[in-house]
Every structure is written in structure tokens, then in C-alpha cells.
Design a protein around this motif. Structure first.
Motif, PDB file in Angstrom:
ATOM      1  N   LEU A  68      25.737  10.170  27.302  1.00 18.99           N
ATOM      2  CA  LEU A  68      25.047   9.468  26.769  1.00 18.99           C
ATOM      3  C   LEU A  68      22.818   9.497  26.985  1.00 18.99           C
ATOM      4  N   ALA A  69      22.776  10.150  26.307  1.00 12.58           N
ATOM      5  CA  ALA A  69      21.297  10.036  26.880  1.00 12.58           C
ATOM      6  C   ALA A  69      20.369   8.574  26.772  1.00 12.58           C
ATOM      7  N   TYR A  70      21.022   7.696  26.160  1.00 10.56           N
ATOM      8  CA  TYR A  70      19.996   6.791  25.978  1.00 10.56           C
ATOM      9  C   TYR A  70      19.591   5.985  27.137  1.00 10.56           C
ATOM     10  N   ARG A 108      15.100  -1.140  18.564  1.00  9.40           N
ATOM     11  CA  ARG A 108      15.996   0.112  17.675  1.00  9.40           C
ATOM     12  C   ARG A 108      16.392   1.101  18.717  1.00  9.40           C
ATOM     13  N   GLU A 109      16.119   1.546  19.375  1.00 10.55           N
ATOM     14  CA  GLU A 109      16.939   2.341  19.809  1.00 10.55           C
ATOM     15  C   GLU A 109      18.018   2.654  20.833  1.00 10.55           C
ATOM     16  N   ARG A 115      24.570   2.790  16.513  1.00  9.11           N
ATOM     17  CA  ARG A 115      25.197   2.957  15.408  1.00  9.11           C
ATOM     18  C   ARG A 115      25.548   4.682  15.206  1.00  9.11           C
ATOM     19  N   HIS A 116      25.326   5.238  15.891  1.00  9.16           N
ATOM     20  CA  HIS A 116      25.475   7.023  16.387  1.00  9.16           C
ATOM     21  C   HIS A 116      26.712   7.302  16.201  1.00  9.16           C
ATOM     22  N   ASP A 152      21.596   9.520  21.678  1.00  8.19           N
ATOM     23  CA  ASP A 152      20.717   8.703  21.387  1.00  8.19           C
ATOM     24  C   ASP A 152      19.914   8.258  19.858  1.00  8.19           C
ATOM     25  N   ALA A 153      18.878   8.005  20.274  1.00  8.44           N
ATOM     26  CA  ALA A 153      18.347   7.577  19.285  1.00  8.44           C
ATOM     27  C   ALA A 153      18.080   8.432  18.120  1.00  8.44           C
TER      28      ALA A 153
END
Length: 186
Positions: A68-70, A108-109, A115-116, A152-153
Motif C-alpha cells: 500500500l503506497a497511499y 479523491r486519492e 476502488r483500485h 495508490d490512486a
């Protein structure tokens, strides 16, 4: 100027200095809190690599690795420092659970990352390959390129993420294991 990283656990003295030096070099610009989270959760990544390599050695099915890079803006309790992407922060994202009560970050990110992730997991359940619209093709993990989905986004594939940290832990493991227990060259 940053404050020193404080860690509890079994590492002390020169060994702890080596760990901090390795992670600081690997993550320039990381805050002390982010370094602390990275160091204390890195055994989880190290063990994930071991599991992926063992599973791949069975030649039964492809293995897919992700990180997870977010960078969550959630703050370290009692500070104004963001934690980044610590262990388990991906759980609700996998299920597209972006409930405001659960997490105040409704950017949004974050919603795109959720969603991804949920689409990739659904694609894997449906086809045995993690696929989703708008996400790069996710290659199977191999010890040669160590292709890892950076979730990520805007997802991307990263080969051998945190390579220097991985090599550090591999060298540490070899230094502490008796030669009779080493199953591969160190």
C-alpha cells in the motif's frame, strides 16, 4: 532537524544504529515517526517475501505481491505527524469500505486507492489474476525482478521495493543463523 527515532524491542547499540541508518538512507525525508513505523513493521514485509518465495517454489500458482503506497494523512496519536501507510491500513480499502466514521480521510486519492484495491481483489477472485480497469498489468512475483504492485490512486509496478532494507534483513538473518540452518547462500 528531526528528532531521533525511538524504538522498543530487542535491538540495541550498534545493531539498532545499523537499522536506523539503513532505513534513513532508504527513506530520505521520512519523519522519525514514519521511520519507526517502517522499522517496526518491516518484519511483516520480510516475512511476506519469504512466504511469496516459498509459495512460488511450489510451482502451483503465480504469486502476486503488493504494498500500500497511499500515504494516509492519519496522524500519529498525540502528534501532528502523518503515519504514512502502516501495517493493516489497507484492510478496509480492500473491501472498498470508505465509511467516514471509520476514516475521516475521504479524499479523491483515498477513494481511488480503495476502488483500485477492491477491483483488483475482485478480478483475482474472478480470474485468478489481479486485474482492474485503469491499473497496470500486475506481473507475477519472481525472485529475479520482485515485481510488486504499488497500490495508490495511481498504481504502478515497482521492482524490488525497499531493496536495501530487504538485503539488510537478509544479511542480518545470515549473520545470526548457524551455517547448518542456512538453506540458501547469504
Amino acid at each position: 532537524m528531526t528528532a531521533p527515532v525511538e524504538l522498543s524491542g530487542t535491538y540495541q547499540g550498534a545493531e539498532l544504529d545499523d537499522i536506523i541508518r539503513t532505513f534513513t538512507a532508504s527513506r530520505p525525508g521520512a519523519t522519525p515517526a514514519q521511520l519507526s513505523f517502517a522499522i517496526t513493521t518491516s518484519p511483516i514485509w520480510r516475512d511476506s517475501i519469504k512466504i511469496a518465495e516459498a509459495k512460488r517454489a511450489q510451482h502451483a500458482a503465480p504469486v502476486f505481491m503488493y504494498q500500500l503506497a497511499y500515504p494516509s494523512p492519519t496522524l500519529v496519536p498525540g502528534t501532528d505527524l502523518p503515519v504514512g501507510s502502516p501495517h493493516a491500513s489497507d484492510i478496509n480499502l480492500k473491501f472498498a469500505n470508505t465509511d467516514y466514521i471509520l476514516n475521516k480521510d475521504q479524499s479523491r486519492e483515498r477513494l481511488a486507492t480503495a476502488r483500485h484495491m477492491s477491483d483488483l481483489w475482485a478480478g483475482f477472485a474472478h480470474t485468478s489474476r489481479p486485474t482492474a480497469a485503469g491499473v497496470p498489468r500486475w506481473p507475477a512475483y519472481t525472485p529475479i525482478d520482485r515485481g510488486t504492485m504499488w497500490l495508490d490512486a495511481r498504481c504502478r509496478i515497482v521492482n524490488d521495493p525497499a531493496r536495501n532494507e530487504r538485503l539488510f534483513w537478509e544479511n542480518q538473518a545470515c549473520a545470526w543463523r548457524p551455517t547448518s540452518q542456512v538453506t540458501r547462500p547469504c
